[in-house]
Motif scaffolding. Sequence first.
Motif, mmCIF file in Angstrom:
data_model
loop_
_atom_site.group_PDB
_atom_site.id
_atom_site.type_symbol
_atom_site.label_atom_id
_atom_site.label_comp_id
_atom_site.label_asym_id
_atom_site.label_seq_id
_atom_site.Cartn_x
_atom_site.Cartn_y
_atom_site.Cartn_z
ATOM 1 N N GLY A 130 0.842 -1.257 -0.095
ATOM 2 C CA GLY A 130 -0.059 0.024 -0.109
ATOM 3 C C GLY A 130 0.972 1.196 0.043
ATOM 4 N N ASP A 131 2.031 1.262 0.904
ATOM 5 C CA ASP A 131 2.835 2.543 0.901
ATOM 6 C C ASP A 131 4.242 1.949 0.697
ATOM 7 O OD1 ASP A 131 4.524 4.612 1.615
ATOM 8 O OD2 ASP A 131 3.083 5.194 3.122
ATOM 9 N N PRO A 132 4.706 1.947 -0.567
ATOM 10 C CA PRO A 132 6.319 1.661 -0.735
ATOM 11 C C PRO A 132 7.249 2.504 0.277
ATOM 12 C CG PRO A 132 4.962 2.239 -2.862
ATOM 13 C CD PRO A 132 4.196 2.688 -1.794
ATOM 14 N N ASP A 133 7.051 3.522 0.501
ATOM 15 C CA ASP A 133 8.042 4.124 1.696
ATOM 16 C C ASP A 133 8.213 3.409 2.735
ATOM 17 O OD1 ASP A 133 8.877 6.490 0.159
ATOM 18 O OD2 ASP A 133 6.943 7.046 0.225
ATOM 19 N N VAL A 134 6.961 3.014 3.507
ATOM 20 C CA VAL A 134 6.963 2.083 4.601
ATOM 21 C C VAL A 134 7.546 0.759 4.117
ATOM 22 C CG1 VAL A 134 5.299 0.795 6.202
ATOM 23 C CG2 VAL A 134 4.933 3.185 5.648
ATOM 24 N N ALA A 135 7.247 0.106 3.102
ATOM 25 C CA ALA A 135 7.961 -0.945 2.991
ATOM 26 C C ALA A 135 9.240 -1.109 2.772
ATOM 27 C CB ALA A 135 7.223 -1.700 1.429
ATOM 28 N N ALA A 136 9.996 -0.050 2.188
ATOM 29 C CA ALA A 136 11.176 0.071 2.080
ATOM 30 C C ALA A 136 11.915 0.206 3.552
ATOM 31 C CB ALA A 136 11.733 1.660 1.297
#
Length: 227
Positions: free
Chosen positions: A164-170
């Motif tokens: 949902g949120d690539p920044d959080v995943a990274a």
Amino acid sequence: MKPGVSPDTFPPRSHEAKRVSVVDAAASVFCREGYAGANIDLIAAEAGVSRQTVYNHHGDKEKLFVAVVRDLTERCNAGIFATIATFPDQPADLEADLVAFAVRMNRNCICNRDGRFLRKLIQAEGERYPELFAEWREQGPGRTWSALAARFARLAFAGHLSIGDPDVAARQFLALVNAELQITFMLGGAPTEEEVLRSATNGVRTFLSAFAKKKSPAGKQAMLVHA
């Protein structure tokens, strides 16, 4: 060396060579002695230059410390972005490819000399001198997270991940793949190759348990029919 002879006069070095020597020596001294315990005389002696040369290049201890953090950040970023360029955009085996990438990140960017120095400075001085790390926060983690987030967004777009949120995943990926190395880091040790691999493997598996694309019930049913 004869008394009264400046250490800058022997052996002869270029302006840039002296600058690099000062920054490298300062990084070692700041890591060993801490910001409060370090002094210009000690740094100059370790760099093999005169006290005045240090002042000519950097002005004072605070500015030198900022220069050290900036230099380490730039060198770490170079290694990080070179490694991110090897990110598995088209994975043949998602878990295996991400584990291999995580091992490269840990080995090339977290466990190397520059990574160790920068981490030690942040841990030791970050709370007491947050203003000295303001540039690092923006130019270090901020840039790394954004670059890695873009790669994970591509994997999600290609159907490999559900994010949902690539920044959080990274951010979570980076935290997970070196999580088991933190105690070794805090004790000043260097992780073994086996420890680096184990931490990367466990971190990637935890990451994929949260973000791997789940097969739909229809897809599972179709696999059963064909079986």
